[in-house]
Design a protein around this motif. Structure first.
Motif, PDB file in Angstrom:
ATOM      1  N   LEU A   1      56.595  61.708 -81.067  1.00 40.93           N
ATOM      2  CA  LEU A   1      56.784  60.811 -82.202  1.00 40.93           C
ATOM      3  C   LEU A   1      58.255  60.664 -82.589  1.00 40.93           C
ATOM      4  CD1 LEU A   1      53.776  61.905 -84.451  1.00 40.93           C
ATOM      5  CD2 LEU A   1      53.927  59.921 -82.952  1.00 40.93           C
ATOM      6  N   LEU A   2      59.039  61.721 -82.403  1.00 44.33           N
ATOM      7  CA  LEU A   2      60.449  61.673 -82.804  1.00 44.33           C
ATOM      8  C   LEU A   2      61.357  61.151 -81.698  1.00 44.33           C
ATOM      9  CD1 LEU A   2      60.740  65.048 -84.757  1.00 44.33           C
ATOM     10  CD2 LEU A   2      60.758  62.739 -85.720  1.00 44.33           C
ATOM     11  N   LEU A   3      60.875  61.148 -80.463  1.00 36.87           N
ATOM     12  CA  LEU A   3      61.686  60.679 -79.339  1.00 36.87           C
ATOM     13  C   LEU A   3      62.201  59.254 -79.534  1.00 36.87           C
ATOM     14  CD1 LEU A   3      62.764  61.452 -76.526  1.00 36.87           C
ATOM     15  CD2 LEU A   3      60.653  60.525 -75.560  1.00 36.87           C
ATOM     16  N   PRO A   4      61.347  58.285 -79.914  1.00 38.92           N
ATOM     17  CA  PRO A   4      61.873  56.924 -80.144  1.00 38.92           C
ATOM     18  C   PRO A   4      62.892  56.866 -81.280  1.00 38.92           C
ATOM     19  CG  PRO A   4      59.479  56.902 -79.957  1.00 38.92           C
ATOM     20  CD  PRO A   4      59.888  58.335 -80.084  1.00 38.92           C
ATOM     21  N   VAL A   5      62.740  57.738 -82.277  1.00 41.15           N
ATOM     22  CA  VAL A   5      63.678  57.755 -83.403  1.00 41.15           C
ATOM     23  C   VAL A   5      65.052  58.205 -82.935  1.00 41.15           C
ATOM     24  CG1 VAL A   5      64.149  58.709 -85.687  1.00 41.15           C
ATOM     25  CG2 VAL A   5      61.795  58.214 -85.017  1.00 41.15           C
ATOM     26  N   PHE A   6      65.093  59.293 -82.177  1.00 43.41           N
ATOM     27  CA  PHE A   6      66.368  59.826 -81.709  1.00 43.41           C
ATOM     28  C   PHE A   6      67.073  58.847 -80.760  1.00 43.41           C
ATOM     29  CE2 PHE A   6      64.926  64.503 -82.333  1.00 43.41           C
ATOM     30  CZ  PHE A   6      65.187  64.376 -83.691  1.00 43.41           C
ATOM     31  N   LEU A   7      66.312  58.276 -79.831  1.00 44.53           N
ATOM     32  CA  LEU A   7      66.930  57.360 -78.870  1.00 44.53           C
ATOM     33  C   LEU A   7      67.368  56.057 -79.544  1.00 44.53           C
ATOM     34  CD1 LEU A   7      64.732  57.850 -75.678  1.00 44.53           C
ATOM     35  CD2 LEU A   7      66.882  58.920 -76.274  1.00 44.53           C
ATOM     36  N   SER A   8      66.648  55.649 -80.578  1.00 42.76           N
ATOM     37  CA  SER A   8      67.021  54.429 -81.295  1.00 42.76           C
ATOM     38  C   SER A   8      68.298  54.608 -82.102  1.00 42.76           C
ATOM     39  CB  SER A   8      65.885  53.991 -82.224  1.00 42.76           C
ATOM     40  OG  SER A   8      64.741  53.628 -81.484  1.00 42.76           O
ATOM     41  N   MET A   9      68.634  55.844 -82.447  1.00 38.27           N
ATOM     42  CA  MET A   9      69.888  56.096 -83.142  1.00 38.27           C
ATOM     43  C   MET A   9      71.072  55.685 -82.281  1.00 38.27           C
ATOM     44  SD  MET A   9      69.149  59.791 -84.989  1.00 38.27           S
ATOM     45  CE  MET A   9      70.785  59.878 -85.737  1.00 38.27           C
ATOM     46  N   ASN A  10      71.017  55.990 -80.981  1.00 42.78           N
ATOM     47  CA  ASN A  10      72.066  55.558 -80.053  1.00 42.78           C
ATOM     48  C   ASN A  10      72.092  54.045 -79.913  1.00 42.78           C
ATOM     49  OD1 ASN A  10      71.465  58.540 -78.728  1.00 42.78           O
ATOM     50  ND2 ASN A  10      73.579  57.893 -78.501  1.00 42.78           N
ATOM     51  N   MET A  11      70.908  53.445 -79.893  1.00 40.28           N
ATOM     52  CA  MET A  11      70.799  51.998 -79.787  1.00 40.28           C
ATOM     53  C   MET A  11      71.504  51.314 -80.961  1.00 40.28           C
ATOM     54  SD  MET A  11      67.239  49.835 -79.551  1.00 40.28           S
ATOM     55  CE  MET A  11      66.545  51.046 -78.434  1.00 40.28           C
ATOM     56  N   LEU A  12      71.247  51.812 -82.156  1.00 39.44           N
ATOM     57  CA  LEU A  12      71.855  51.249 -83.365  1.00 39.44           C
ATOM     58  C   LEU A  12      73.353  51.485 -83.385  1.00 39.44           C
ATOM     59  CD1 LEU A  12      71.629  49.985 -86.184  1.00 39.44           C
ATOM     60  CD2 LEU A  12      71.054  52.252 -87.067  1.00 39.44           C
ATOM     61  N   SER A  13      73.768  52.683 -83.002  1.00 38.34           N
ATOM     62  CA  SER A  13      75.190  53.015 -82.987  1.00 38.34           C
ATOM     63  C   SER A  13      75.955  52.132 -82.005  1.00 38.34           C
ATOM     64  CB  SER A  13      75.376  54.492 -82.620  1.00 38.34           C
ATOM     65  OG  SER A  13      76.743  54.815 -82.533  1.00 38.34           O
ATOM     66  N   ASP A  14      75.405  51.951 -80.805  1.00 34.88           N
ATOM     67  CA  ASP A  14      76.061  51.096 -79.809  1.00 34.88           C
ATOM     68  C   ASP A  14      76.205  49.670 -80.316  1.00 34.88           C
ATOM     69  OD1 ASP A  14      76.174  53.276 -78.197  1.00 34.88           O
ATOM     70  OD2 ASP A  14      74.598  52.650 -76.810  1.00 34.88           O
ATOM     71  N   SER A  15      75.200  49.199 -81.043  1.00 37.89           N
ATOM     72  CA  SER A  15      75.246  47.841 -81.582  1.00 37.89           C
ATOM     73  C   SER A  15      76.383  47.675 -82.579  1.00 37.89           C
ATOM     74  CB  SER A  15      73.907  47.508 -82.247  1.00 37.89           C
ATOM     75  OG  SER A  15      73.968  46.288 -82.954  1.00 37.89           O
ATOM     76  N   ILE A  16      76.517  48.622 -83.502  1.00 34.44           N
ATOM     77  CA  ILE A  16      77.549  48.517 -84.539  1.00 34.44           C
ATOM     78  C   ILE A  16      78.948  48.709 -83.958  1.00 34.44           C
ATOM     79  CG2 ILE A  16      78.434  49.572 -86.652  1.00 34.44           C
ATOM     80  CD1 ILE A  16      75.552  50.234 -87.409  1.00 34.44           C
ATOM     81  N   VAL A  17      79.124  49.796 -83.186  1.00 37.86           N
ATOM     82  CA  VAL A  17      80.450  50.084 -82.638  1.00 37.86           C
ATOM     83  C   VAL A  17      80.844  49.014 -81.625  1.00 37.86           C
ATOM     84  CG1 VAL A  17      81.860  51.795 -81.443  1.00 37.86           C
ATOM     85  CG2 VAL A  17      80.081  52.541 -83.014  1.00 37.86           C
ATOM     86  N   GLY A  18      79.860  48.494 -80.887  1.00 36.44           N
ATOM     87  CA  GLY A  18      80.156  47.413 -79.939  1.00 36.44           C
ATOM     88  C   GLY A  18      80.713  46.193 -80.646  1.00 36.44           C
ATOM     89  N   GLU A  19      80.147  45.850 -81.798  1.00 36.78           N
ATOM     90  CA  GLU A  19      80.661  44.714 -82.573  1.00 36.78           C
ATOM     91  C   GLU A  19      82.055  45.016 -83.117  1.00 36.78           C
ATOM     92  OE1 GLU A  19      78.363  42.770 -85.461  1.00 36.78           O
ATOM     93  OE2 GLU A  19      76.512  42.738 -84.301  1.00 36.78           O
ATOM     94  N   LYS A  20      82.300  46.245 -83.492  1.00 43.09           N
ATOM     95  CA  LYS A  20      83.629  46.613 -83.972  1.00 43.09           C
ATOM     96  C   LYS A  20      84.669  46.465 -82.860  1.00 43.09           C
ATOM     97  CE  LYS A  20      84.138  50.261 -86.541  1.00 43.09           C
ATOM     98  NZ  LYS A  20      84.036  51.663 -86.999  1.00 43.09           N
ATOM     99  N   GLU A  21      84.298  46.879 -81.651  1.00 39.55           N
ATOM    100  CA  GLU A  21      85.226  46.773 -80.519  1.00 39.55           C
ATOM    101  C   GLU A  21      85.467  45.326 -80.120  1.00 39.55           C
ATOM    102  OE1 GLU A  21      83.490  49.214 -77.481  1.00 39.55           O
ATOM    103  OE2 GLU A  21      84.564  51.010 -78.143  1.00 39.55           O
ATOM    104  N   ARG A  22      84.430  44.483 -80.265  1.00 44.01           N
ATOM    105  CA  ARG A  22      84.584  43.059 -79.906  1.00 44.01           C
ATOM    106  C   ARG A  22      85.173  42.233 -81.054  1.00 44.01           C
ATOM    107  NH1 ARG A  22      79.357  44.216 -77.975  1.00 44.01           N
ATOM    108  NH2 ARG A  22      78.438  43.190 -79.792  1.00 44.01           N
ATOM    109  N   LYS A  23      85.469  42.904 -82.168  1.00 41.59           N
ATOM    110  CA  LYS A  23      86.063  42.252 -83.350  1.00 41.59           C
ATOM    111  C   LYS A  23      85.128  41.208 -83.978  1.00 41.59           C
ATOM    112  CE  LYS A  23      89.870  44.532 -82.566  1.00 41.59           C
ATOM    113  NZ  LYS A  23      90.245  45.687 -83.399  1.00 41.59           N
ATOM    114  N   THR A  24      83.817  41.347 -83.736  1.00 46.13           N
ATOM    115  CA  THR A  24      82.859  40.415 -84.353  1.00 46.13           C
ATOM    116  C   THR A  24      82.255  41.003 -85.630  1.00 46.13           C
ATOM    117  OG1 THR A  24      81.085  41.289 -82.946  1.00 46.13           O
ATOM    118  CG2 THR A  24      82.267  39.345 -82.142  1.00 46.13           C
TER     119      THR A  24
END
Length: 331
Positions: free
Chosen positions: A151-174
């Motif tokens: 039950l917690l596996l999708p939660v933990f892996l989704s944390m990386n998914m969310l982090s990549d999304s935010i930091v990726g936008e920061k790196e692309r200046k969007t």
């Protein structure tokens, strides 16, 4: 509507990344492996002094699952503290515990006569067979460890998914463009969290379906989803905080890896029986999940909802402040 538009955009971006699809398939293999491990290597035991009972009658298993003192499973194999075999309304109770037989006899009678017209068979037969047959199946390990991991596996892996999304936008200046939109900072956070929560629930529902095919009965499904939603808001808000404090994806992944290693250590590694450790273990998310999935809801379980709801509210408030701080520094 603005939040929905942002959430829809984020969902499309996530689904367009092949690495996330690969991560989903990886979870599938992990979940199937966990279920197989549970069947192969764990043995019968009680959870919190519960009595484990197996039966070949699916309806009786559902009926008995309502008893908070009994952990009941459907199985065609003999295992548990007692095994109840129903052959054309002749019940054979295999156990070496006479008191347990008396308890089960009462439950069988309640089950048999639960309808207004109970005479589905002219005779109700209940035989006590003083024999305990144990097959190496999974009960304690599955409910106290493997189900929480699934039950917690999708939660933990989704944390990386969310982090990549935010930091990726920061790196692309969007990300600056998003900050300049009419959305409030709180709405931006909700827009970021919504698609990840949706995908998390989709995966959790799928994994619950998978383990249910192995006759693992999960109690209080609705309460479980509410508790997991609270945990998602808490952990995803923490992921937002780490993302805003990081300058690149590598740095954010390091923060999250350390955090998840620490969290996994607290939740899954046996700790010494000391004062502070007892409190940590007692109110761990894993213990909360075990209590919700194996007990009837009561005041003691509501404590877990309150503790993590307050923690989630604090985390999302801090995430909003960190977002505003990051914006002011750029200005």
């Amino acid at each position: 509507m603005k939040i929905m538009a942002l959430a829809y955009k984020e969902l499309k971006d996530i689904l367009s990344e092949k690495i996330y699809i690969f991560g989903f398939l990886l979870q599938l293999f992990i979940v199937m492996g966990i279920v197989l491990i549970g069947f192969s290597y764990s043995y019968i035991a009680q959870i919190e002094d519960k009595t484990s009972v197996a039966t070949n009658d699916t309806e009786f298993a559902k009926f008995l699952a309502q008893d908070e003192e009994i952990l009941c499973f459907y199985s065609k194999n003999f295992f548990g503290d007692a095994y109840v075999q129903n052959i054309e309304n002749a019940f054979y109770v295999y156990t070496d515990d006479k008191d347990l037989f008396d308890t089960l006899k009462t439950r069988i009678e309640e089950y048999y006569f639960r309808d207004e017209d109970p005479l589905r068979s002219p005779i109700l037969k209940i035989d006590f067979i003083r024999e305990k047959r144990v097959v190496p199946e999974f009960i304690e390990v599955m409910y106290s460890l493997l189900v929480p991991i699934v039950l917690l596996l999708p939660v933990f892996l989704s944390m990386n998914m969310l982090s990549d999304s935010i930091v990726g936008e920061k790196e692309r200046k969007t990300f600056e463009i998003l900050l300049a939109s009419p959305l409030t900072r709180f709405e931006i956070i909700l827009g970021k969290l919504a698609p990840v929560i949706f995908l998390g629930f989709f995966q959790i529902s799928l994994w619950l379906f998978v383990i249910s095919r192995k006759n693992v009965y999960i109690k209080n499904i609705f309460a479980l989803y509410i508790f997991l939603l609270i945990l998602m808001i808490l952990f995803f808000s923490i992921s937002v905080i780490f993302s805003m404090l990081s300058s690149n994806i590598r740095e954010a992944n390091i923060y999250l890896t350390i955090f998840m290693m620490f969290l996994s250590f607290l939740m899954f590694i046996p700790l010494p029986s000391l004062g502070i450790f007892n409190s940590i273990i007692k109110y761990s998310p894993v213990v909360g999940i075990v209590k919700i999935t194996t007990n009837l809801i009561d005041i003691s379980i509501l404590k877990y909802f309150i503790i993590y709801l307050v923690s989630a509210m604090i985390a999302i408030f801090i995430a909003k402040k960190v977002l505003e701080r990051d914006e002011s520094l750029k200005l």
